[in-house]
Design a protein around this motif. Sequence first.
Motif, PDB file in Angstrom:
ATOM      1  N   ARG A 112       0.815  -1.206   0.000  1.00 43.11           N
ATOM      2  CA  ARG A 112       0.000   0.000   0.000  1.00 43.11           C
ATOM      3  C   ARG A 112       0.856   1.267   0.000  1.00 43.11           C
ATOM      4  O   ARG A 112       0.410   2.330  -0.430  1.00 43.11           O
ATOM      5  CB  ARG A 112      -0.945   0.002   1.204  1.00 43.11           C
ATOM      6  CG  ARG A 112      -2.280  -0.716   0.938  1.00 43.11           C
ATOM      7  CD  ARG A 112      -3.186   0.178   0.110  1.00 43.11           C
ATOM      8  NE  ARG A 112      -4.450  -0.431  -0.247  1.00 43.11           N
ATOM      9  CZ  ARG A 112      -5.517  -0.485   0.548  1.00 43.11           C
ATOM     10  NH1 ARG A 112      -5.445  -0.013   1.773  1.00 43.11           N
ATOM     11  NH2 ARG A 112      -6.628  -1.018   0.120  1.00 43.11           N
ATOM     12  N   GLU A 113       2.087   1.183   0.508  1.00 41.73           N
ATOM     13  CA  GLU A 113       2.952   2.367   0.476  1.00 41.73           C
ATOM     14  C   GLU A 113       3.230   2.803  -0.958  1.00 41.73           C
ATOM     15  O   GLU A 113       3.504   3.970  -1.219  1.00 41.73           O
ATOM     16  CB  GLU A 113       4.288   2.087   1.175  1.00 41.73           C
ATOM     17  CG  GLU A 113       4.183   1.913   2.672  1.00 41.73           C
ATOM     18  CD  GLU A 113       4.077   0.456   3.101  1.00 41.73           C
ATOM     19  OE1 GLU A 113       4.356   0.166   4.266  1.00 41.73           O
ATOM     20  OE2 GLU A 113       3.712  -0.386   2.252  1.00 41.73           O
ATOM     21  N   ILE A 114       3.157   1.850  -1.903  1.00 40.41           N
ATOM     22  CA  ILE A 114       3.355   2.169  -3.318  1.00 40.41           C
ATOM     23  C   ILE A 114       2.044   2.592  -3.962  1.00 40.41           C
ATOM     24  O   ILE A 114       1.960   3.642  -4.618  1.00 40.41           O
ATOM     25  CB  ILE A 114       3.970   0.965  -4.063  1.00 40.41           C
ATOM     26  CG1 ILE A 114       5.381   0.682  -3.520  1.00 40.41           C
ATOM     27  CG2 ILE A 114       4.020   1.220  -5.577  1.00 40.41           C
ATOM     28  CD1 ILE A 114       6.003  -0.579  -4.057  1.00 40.41           C
ATOM     29  N   THR A 115       0.989   1.791  -3.765  1.00 38.25           N
ATOM     30  CA  THR A 115      -0.272   2.090  -4.454  1.00 38.25           C
ATOM     31  C   THR A 115      -0.867   3.421  -4.008  1.00 38.25           C
ATOM     32  O   THR A 115      -1.384   4.186  -4.827  1.00 38.25           O
ATOM     33  CB  THR A 115      -1.297   0.960  -4.241  1.00 38.25           C
ATOM     34  OG1 THR A 115      -1.531   0.775  -2.845  1.00 38.25           O
ATOM     35  CG2 THR A 115      -0.811  -0.344  -4.833  1.00 38.25           C
ATOM     36  N   LEU A 116      -0.793   3.729  -2.710  1.00 36.68           N
ATOM     37  CA  LEU A 116      -1.386   4.986  -2.246  1.00 36.68           C
ATOM     38  C   LEU A 116      -0.553   6.190  -2.655  1.00 36.68           C
ATOM     39  O   LEU A 116      -1.096   7.289  -2.848  1.00 36.68           O
ATOM     40  CB  LEU A 116      -1.593   4.948  -0.733  1.00 36.68           C
ATOM     41  CG  LEU A 116      -2.716   4.017  -0.273  1.00 36.68           C
ATOM     42  CD1 LEU A 116      -2.784   3.947   1.238  1.00 36.68           C
ATOM     43  CD2 LEU A 116      -4.066   4.453  -0.841  1.00 36.68           C
ATOM     44  N   ARG A 117       0.747   6.019  -2.812  1.00 37.60           N
ATOM     45  CA  ARG A 117       1.551   7.110  -3.378  1.00 37.60           C
ATOM     46  C   ARG A 117       1.166   7.339  -4.835  1.00 37.60           C
ATOM     47  O   ARG A 117       1.097   8.478  -5.298  1.00 37.60           O
ATOM     48  CB  ARG A 117       3.039   6.808  -3.240  1.00 37.60           C
ATOM     49  CG  ARG A 117       3.617   7.112  -1.854  1.00 37.60           C
ATOM     50  CD  ARG A 117       5.090   6.720  -1.782  1.00 37.60           C
ATOM     51  NE  ARG A 117       5.746   7.236  -0.587  1.00 37.60           N
ATOM     52  CZ  ARG A 117       5.749   6.630   0.597  1.00 37.60           C
ATOM     53  NH1 ARG A 117       5.103   5.476   0.742  1.00 37.60           N
ATOM     54  NH2 ARG A 117       6.377   7.158   1.632  1.00 37.60           N
ATOM     55  N   LEU A 118       0.929   6.261  -5.572  1.00 41.36           N
ATOM     56  CA  LEU A 118       0.461   6.401  -6.953  1.00 41.36           C
ATOM     57  C   LEU A 118      -0.878   7.136  -6.987  1.00 41.36           C
ATOM     58  O   LEU A 118      -1.103   8.017  -7.830  1.00 41.36           O
ATOM     59  CB  LEU A 118       0.327   5.028  -7.619  1.00 41.36           C
ATOM     60  CG  LEU A 118       1.637   4.351  -8.034  1.00 41.36           C
ATOM     61  CD1 LEU A 118       1.392   2.893  -8.407  1.00 41.36           C
ATOM     62  CD2 LEU A 118       2.284   5.085  -9.206  1.00 41.36           C
ATOM     63  N   THR A 119      -1.782   6.778  -6.064  1.00 38.54           N
ATOM     64  CA  THR A 119      -3.071   7.464  -5.977  1.00 38.54           C
ATOM     65  C   THR A 119      -2.878   8.951  -5.743  1.00 38.54           C
ATOM     66  O   THR A 119      -3.490   9.794  -6.416  1.00 38.54           O
ATOM     67  CB  THR A 119      -3.918   6.884  -4.826  1.00 38.54           C
ATOM     68  OG1 THR A 119      -4.121   5.486  -5.030  1.00 38.54           O
ATOM     69  CG2 THR A 119      -5.269   7.575  -4.740  1.00 38.54           C
TER      70      THR A 119
END
Length: 361
Positions: A112-119
Amino acid sequence: MSQAASPTKWRTSASVILVSRDDGNNEDYKVLMLKRSDATAIAVNQTVFPGGLLDSEADESVAWLQYLEEFGVPQEALRRLVLIRDDRPAILAPQGSGCYDRFFKRSHIWAREITLRLTAVRECFEEVGLLLCRSRSQLDFGAATCAQDVPDLESWQRRVHNKPAEFLTLCRELNVVPDLWALHEWSAWASPGFIRKGHETAFFMAFVDKQPELLEEPSEVKETLWLTPVELLRLADLGNVWFMPPQVYELSRLMGIKAYQSLLEFATKRSGLGTTMFLPVGYNCQGSMVFVLPGDDFYVPEPHLVHEIISFPGSEDEFRARSKHLHRYTYGPAVRNLELNIPPPNGHLKPLKFQAERQKL
């Protein structure tokens, strides 16, 4: 261990607290906030940090990992974004199982540290036309945030707004990657459990040396504001903007650091200390609505299971007198009496009291 996964009624989102040097004074800083359009606001002049909902198709696509690998981003640079801790809140906990060496053998991104940064980066582009991305020559992953110019910006903003998966297409076209490393983990908030369609939001902080040119997306954004935390809280006090509790709390925290460089250094260092989910639990104290947060004596062990306001048989003052450890605020229709008399969790800043300036008649 990590908290139990949130019920599906909490919609996952991410926001960016974007900090810029003050053009008039290099020591100071201003924060970007935006007034939601009348069609999207839940109250008149609702003002928020840029951000929006996680889009699973766009933000969790393993195609991002494949593209990052092709671009030359080392896996170690991605691993640096992922905190290994037992106390991660559900919003930032791994979504599935696996180890970091299996980054490229999955059907979706589970960190989630990656996906939410992408968001957060995608939503920043969708709402205000700001593209936080790095070119190949900028892959040193330094502290400076990289903002890219976008040819035919209005057209691209519309494409990504209408179909978030087009954000990857945009990055391929411009030969850049989202600047995930410029986003420092800051906080996480969830709506109280009695709200039917609540949000859980991860807040990241990013820094730019000067205020970039913005393009407001007309269906979502009515106005953008570059102001100091004190100026923003003053506008709220005057009724010119309206904040939900997370915005008041975060701006009150920022009052504790006045200088741009000091805040940058603090945010960079603190981001490795983890995050505690702030899910307010409400108490009705004879007509006063008091919301408690983690560490307060009246906070409950499983706040995500509290789906109604708890009745307290006494006044707000009596409720306070029954508590030694305070982490709470009163609400209705704005935040007041924000109190914290314990050390902030995760090495964070303590919110300061905003003193409204009243003109003498």
